[in-house]
Design a protein around this motif. Structure first.
Motif, PDB file in Angstrom:
ATOM      1  N   ARG A  48      13.235   2.836   0.821  1.00  0.00           N
ATOM      2  CA  ARG A  48      12.609   2.439   2.080  1.00  0.00           C
ATOM      3  C   ARG A  48      12.458   0.925   2.141  1.00  0.00           C
ATOM      4  O   ARG A  48      12.595   0.239   1.129  1.00  0.00           O
ATOM      5  CB  ARG A  48      11.225   3.078   2.206  1.00  0.00           C
ATOM      6  CG  ARG A  48      10.296   2.741   1.037  1.00  0.00           C
ATOM      7  CD  ARG A  48       8.872   3.206   1.251  1.00  0.00           C
ATOM      8  NE  ARG A  48       8.177   2.356   2.217  1.00  0.00           N
ATOM      9  CZ  ARG A  48       6.888   2.529   2.540  1.00  0.00           C
ATOM     10  NH1 ARG A  48       6.184   3.507   2.000  1.00  0.00           N
ATOM     11  NH2 ARG A  48       6.307   1.718   3.401  1.00  0.00           N
ATOM     12  N   ASP A 106       9.650  -1.499   2.189  1.00  0.00           N
ATOM     13  CA  ASP A 106       8.198  -1.505   1.983  1.00  0.00           C
ATOM     14  C   ASP A 106       7.521  -2.350   3.055  1.00  0.00           C
ATOM     15  O   ASP A 106       6.551  -1.919   3.668  1.00  0.00           O
ATOM     16  CB  ASP A 106       7.852  -2.056   0.601  1.00  0.00           C
ATOM     17  CG  ASP A 106       7.635  -0.943  -0.420  1.00  0.00           C
ATOM     18  OD1 ASP A 106       7.613   0.246  -0.036  1.00  0.00           O
ATOM     19  OD2 ASP A 106       7.480  -1.267  -1.610  1.00  0.00           O
ATOM     20  N   GLY A 145       9.777   5.426   4.830  1.00  0.00           N
ATOM     21  CA  GLY A 145       8.453   4.847   4.742  1.00  0.00           C
ATOM     22  C   GLY A 145       7.775   4.562   6.066  1.00  0.00           C
ATOM     23  O   GLY A 145       6.822   3.785   6.117  1.00  0.00           O
TER      24      GLY A 145
END
Length: 312
Positions: free
Chosen positions: A64, A66, A305
């Protein structure tokens, strides 16, 4: 127009299932320097940049983004932006306060319209950096980050309305419509861009080299090392910058570039560039053709995410 309180792009933070291979690539082949580590974390700086780090890697189950981090001029601007976002219904991940990553500072985090985590900070300590010398084929700085969006019109509107980003240019297709929007937060042609995609994800992160020679040396060094090249070398029309795109070990696209255009913001007018014109994608005509293979690689894996703030 929304007041622009963002000054520049700081870093992009990536979560990856295999931290060891990712760290090895970015330090051993890409040319970044590891400046700090923590449990499951690696902070990577560009030798020519005063930013404490330009990439953060985190060991995680899911791949992902972040977060994407931007700078502000003062803590007062951080507070003002956080208050304005909250008042306008933007979900804050954290209230303004001390930043606990290398360099410290004062900042906060929020979710954008599609759920990416964005950080804005001020008063981060400058890193003792150096001049990248002639012939050194390592990144000078993080140039720009491009994201894929399922709702690119909405995403562009979010960054224009809430962060004061300005539109520099648009890539368009005669049948598919607008495909990529280049946004700026200073006089660089773009520090951020949004591409149309079936799902939100990282399109690519771009790193500026010292000059054309260093850019070509870096491109050649990665080719000799067997790193998979996706597209390039060439020179785009929008932004007038050079490009060579590679895949990192986790399937993220990363770019070497140089000579990104700087604009007179008072006089610049956005242009529409037809991507079916070969000179729009590559003015030089030296790159492989932009085709379905290149596009599919740039789609990347769907970001896992969204609306989930990173633990660090």
């Amino acid at each position: 127009m929304t007041e622009r309180l963002i000054t520049h792009l700081r870093h992009v933070d990536l979560a990856v299932p295999d931290l060891a291979s990712q760290r090895s690539f970015y330090t051993g082949q890409w040319g970044l320097t590891e400046v700090a580590t923590d449990t499951g974390l690696s902070f990577l700086a560009a030798e020519g940049s005063p930013e404490q780090y330009v990439v953060r890697l985190r060991q995680a189950t899911d791949k992902r983004i972040d977060l994407i981090a931007f700078g502000a001029a003062t803590p007062a601007d951080v507070d003002k932006l956080a208050q304005t976002l909250a008042r306008n219904g933007v979900k804050l991940v954290s209230e303004p306060g001390a930043v606990v990553t290398p360099g410290g500072g004062y900042g906060f985090r929020f979710f954008d319209n599609e759920g990416r985590t964005v950080e804005v900070s001020a008063d981060v300590a400058l890193r003792a950096h150096r001049k990248v010398e002639e012939g050194e084929s390592i990144p000078v700085r993080l140039s720009h980050v491009v994201i894929n969006s399922f709702d690119p019109e909405g995403t562009v509107a979010f960054y224009e309305r809430h962060l004061g980003f300005a539109l520099s240019d648009i890539l368009t297709h005669p049948r598919m419509g607008n495909m990529m929007w280049f946004l700026r937060c200073n006089d660089w042609h773009h520090s951020f861009a949004v591409a149309r995609c079936p799902h939100p994800s990282l399109h690519h992160a771009s790193f500026e080299m010292r000059g054309i020679d260093e850019y070509m040396r870096g491109t050649g060094r990665l080719l000799r090392a067997g790193v998979e090249k996706i597209w390039g070398p060439g020179r785009h029309k929008a932004g007038n910058n050079t490009f060579t795109y590679f895949l990192d070990p986790q399937g993220n696209t990363v770019e070497y570039t140089t000579e990104l255009e700087r604009l007179d913001e008072d006089t610049w007018h956005p242009g529409l560039h037809d991507i079916t014109d070969p000179a729009v994608s590559d003015q030089w005509g030296t790159a492989n053709r932009m085709d379905e293979f290149v596009a599919a690689k740039s789609f990347n894996d769907p970001d896992r995410g969204l609306f989930l703030a990173p633990p660090v």
